[in-house]
Scaffold this active site. Structure first.
Site, mmCIF file in Angstrom:
data_model
loop_
_atom_site.group_PDB
_atom_site.id
_atom_site.type_symbol
_atom_site.label_atom_id
_atom_site.label_comp_id
_atom_site.label_asym_id
_atom_site.label_seq_id
_atom_site.Cartn_x
_atom_site.Cartn_y
_atom_site.Cartn_z
ATOM 1 N N THR A 35 -24.540 -6.582 -30.880
ATOM 2 C CA THR A 35 -23.382 -5.795 -31.316
ATOM 3 C C THR A 35 -22.216 -6.706 -31.675
ATOM 4 O O THR A 35 -21.518 -6.484 -32.672
ATOM 5 C CB THR A 35 -22.964 -4.814 -30.210
ATOM 6 O OG1 THR A 35 -24.009 -3.858 -30.004
ATOM 7 C CG2 THR A 35 -21.680 -4.089 -30.572
ATOM 8 N N ALA A 59 -26.758 4.131 -36.539
ATOM 9 C CA ALA A 59 -26.426 3.359 -37.738
ATOM 10 C C ALA A 59 -27.337 3.809 -38.870
ATOM 11 O O ALA A 59 -28.418 4.351 -38.645
ATOM 12 C CB ALA A 59 -26.595 1.856 -37.484
ATOM 13 N N ARG A 84 -11.466 3.375 -22.639
ATOM 14 C CA ARG A 84 -11.501 1.927 -22.403
ATOM 15 C C ARG A 84 -10.370 1.488 -21.480
ATOM 16 O O ARG A 84 -10.565 0.663 -20.579
ATOM 17 C CB ARG A 84 -11.365 1.179 -23.732
ATOM 18 C CG ARG A 84 -12.586 1.155 -24.619
ATOM 19 C CD ARG A 84 -12.257 0.413 -25.915
ATOM 20 N NE ARG A 84 -13.417 0.231 -26.778
ATOM 21 C CZ ARG A 84 -13.377 -0.396 -27.952
ATOM 22 N NH1 ARG A 84 -12.217 -0.874 -28.407
ATOM 23 N NH2 ARG A 84 -14.470 -0.528 -28.669
ATOM 24 N N HIS A 141 0.843 -1.189 0.000
ATOM 25 C CA HIS A 141 0.000 0.000 0.000
ATOM 26 C C HIS A 141 0.885 1.249 0.000
ATOM 27 O O HIS A 141 2.104 1.163 0.168
ATOM 28 C CB HIS A 141 -0.917 -0.011 1.212
ATOM 29 C CG HIS A 141 -2.021 -1.021 1.106
ATOM 30 N ND1 HIS A 141 -3.062 -1.090 2.003
ATOM 31 C CD2 HIS A 141 -2.250 -2.008 0.193
ATOM 32 C CE1 HIS A 141 -3.880 -2.066 1.662
ATOM 33 N NE2 HIS A 141 -3.405 -2.645 0.576
ATOM 34 N N GLU A 171 1.269 3.721 2.116
ATOM 35 C CA GLU A 171 1.982 4.053 3.353
ATOM 36 C C GLU A 171 3.235 3.194 3.536
ATOM 37 O O GLU A 171 4.334 3.748 3.761
ATOM 38 C CB GLU A 171 1.053 3.897 4.569
ATOM 39 C CG GLU A 171 -0.142 4.841 4.555
ATOM 40 C CD GLU A 171 -1.381 4.226 3.929
ATOM 41 O OE1 GLU A 171 -2.488 4.481 4.433
ATOM 42 O OE2 GLU A 171 -1.235 3.469 2.925
#
Length: 341
Positions: free
Chosen positions: A200, A166, A188, A55, A57
């Site tokens: 899609t 489209a 992304r 971490h 710290e």
């Protein structure tokens, strides 16, 4: 007192800048720590480099060594007080002899919170809330998942001026220009997962990867998620080895988000078509919209979003714009839902 407050603010700003070096899509929050000596000089700094690494710290304390004794630690998130892959940061700060701890945001994770109270109980001066709003913005999506139990959802929308995604013959490549498309790749790369529907995936055969302008892949890729019941052909680009892909055979946005939350993902980039987008919107599961509006007219063709069940202007979904800018020849509008849940 005012002088010390100004100094504290300056050091916390540095800690926030250090924290921003951390990976944004990592399951853990981005955290920075700056150690300042009693004489007001910088001793050391550190940030969390991702799950499984020290971490912020302990990273700063290791760099400081014995110089940490008597220092003030400026930390962007309350020091954790639990043992996971690493030990409690509260114990590490106390063992190093730090005299004072200033943090920006209290840890909303019940299993990790309590570090500030423990430090105070052990005689270490502790203050919280400094530049809290800035620190919240830094970890907006991680804090959202921790508090709500589900990832933050950003719906990416590419549309013509007349609201088409489209043309009448189904073609949609490309509505927006190359600059806007590259901007999408940068977004992304900052998310933990990209979600589309089988419609899609079958119609556009997208790769759903985050790529640099030269076509090369970003070092870290978001999880590619396809939701829906239909099978995908083995040759689909989304099934290649560029990144991990999961096919969730459900039409339920809530089931998708539960699965992703269980994997530690806190920011979802929704690129599904109008049907998937409408499903997320209908369930109140879209927190933000990033819309790329192209100076293009089609007159007819596929709408950008399917029926939302709205029949009167009084029921229209009102958005709060947070950013508007030109990206090449297109306009990018970022907005949040006023009642995002």
């Amino acid at each position: 007192m005012q002088e010390r407050s100004t100094t504290d603010t300056q050091w916390m700003l540095r800690a926030l800048g250090v924290a921003a070096h951390g990976p944004e899509a990592d399951p853990n929050p981005r955290v920075g720590c700056v150690l300042v000596g009693a004489d007001g000089s910088l001793v050391a700094e550190g940030w969390h480099r991702g799950a499984g690494t020290p971490h912020a710290e302990p990273a700063a304390l290791e760099a400081a060594g014995d110089r940490a004794r008597g220092a003030t630690a400026y930390v962007t998130l309350e020091p954790c007080h639990h043992t996971g892959r690493t030990g409690p940061c509260s114990h590490a700060l106390a063992a190093a002899g730090v005299a004072r701890v200033v943090y920006a945001v209290s840890d909303p994770n019940a299993s990790a919170a309590g570090g500030a109270a423990w430090l105070a109980d052990h005689g270490i001066a502790t203050e919280g809330g400094l530049l809290e709003a800035d620190a919240i913005a830094l970890n907006r999506t991680w804090l959202h998942r921790t508090r709500t139990g589900r990832p933050w959802v950003t719906w990416k929308l590419a549309t013509t001026l007349d609201g088409r995604s489209a043309a009448a013959d189904g073609t949609s490549m490309w509505i927006t220009g190359p600059e806007a498309r590259q901007d999408v790749h940068e977004h992304r790369a900052r998310c933990g997962a990209i979600v589309v529907g089988t419609g899609t995936a079958l119609a556009d055969d997208p790769r759903l990867t985050a790529r640099h302008p030269d076509g090369s892949l970003h070092a870290t890729q978001p999880l590619r998620v396809v939701m829906g019941q239909r099978d995908l052909p083995a040759t689909a680009h989304v099934l290649d080895d560029s990144a991990e892909t999961v096919h969730l055979r459900t039409r339920s946005p809530r089931e998708v988000l539960t699965h992703l939350s269980d994997r530690g993902i806190h920011h979802v980039w929704l690129e599904g078509g109008p049907t998937v987008a409408a499903a997320f919107m209908a369930d109140g599961l879209v927190d933000e919209i990033v819309a790329y509006v192209a100076p293009v007219l089609l007159g007819r063709g596929r709408q950008s979003v399917s029926d939302l069940g709205i029949t009167t202007i009084d029921d229209a979904l009102r958005l709060e714009p947070t950013d508007t800018r030109m990206i090449g020849h297109d306009v990018r509008i970022t907005a949040t839902l006023q009642e995002a849940r």
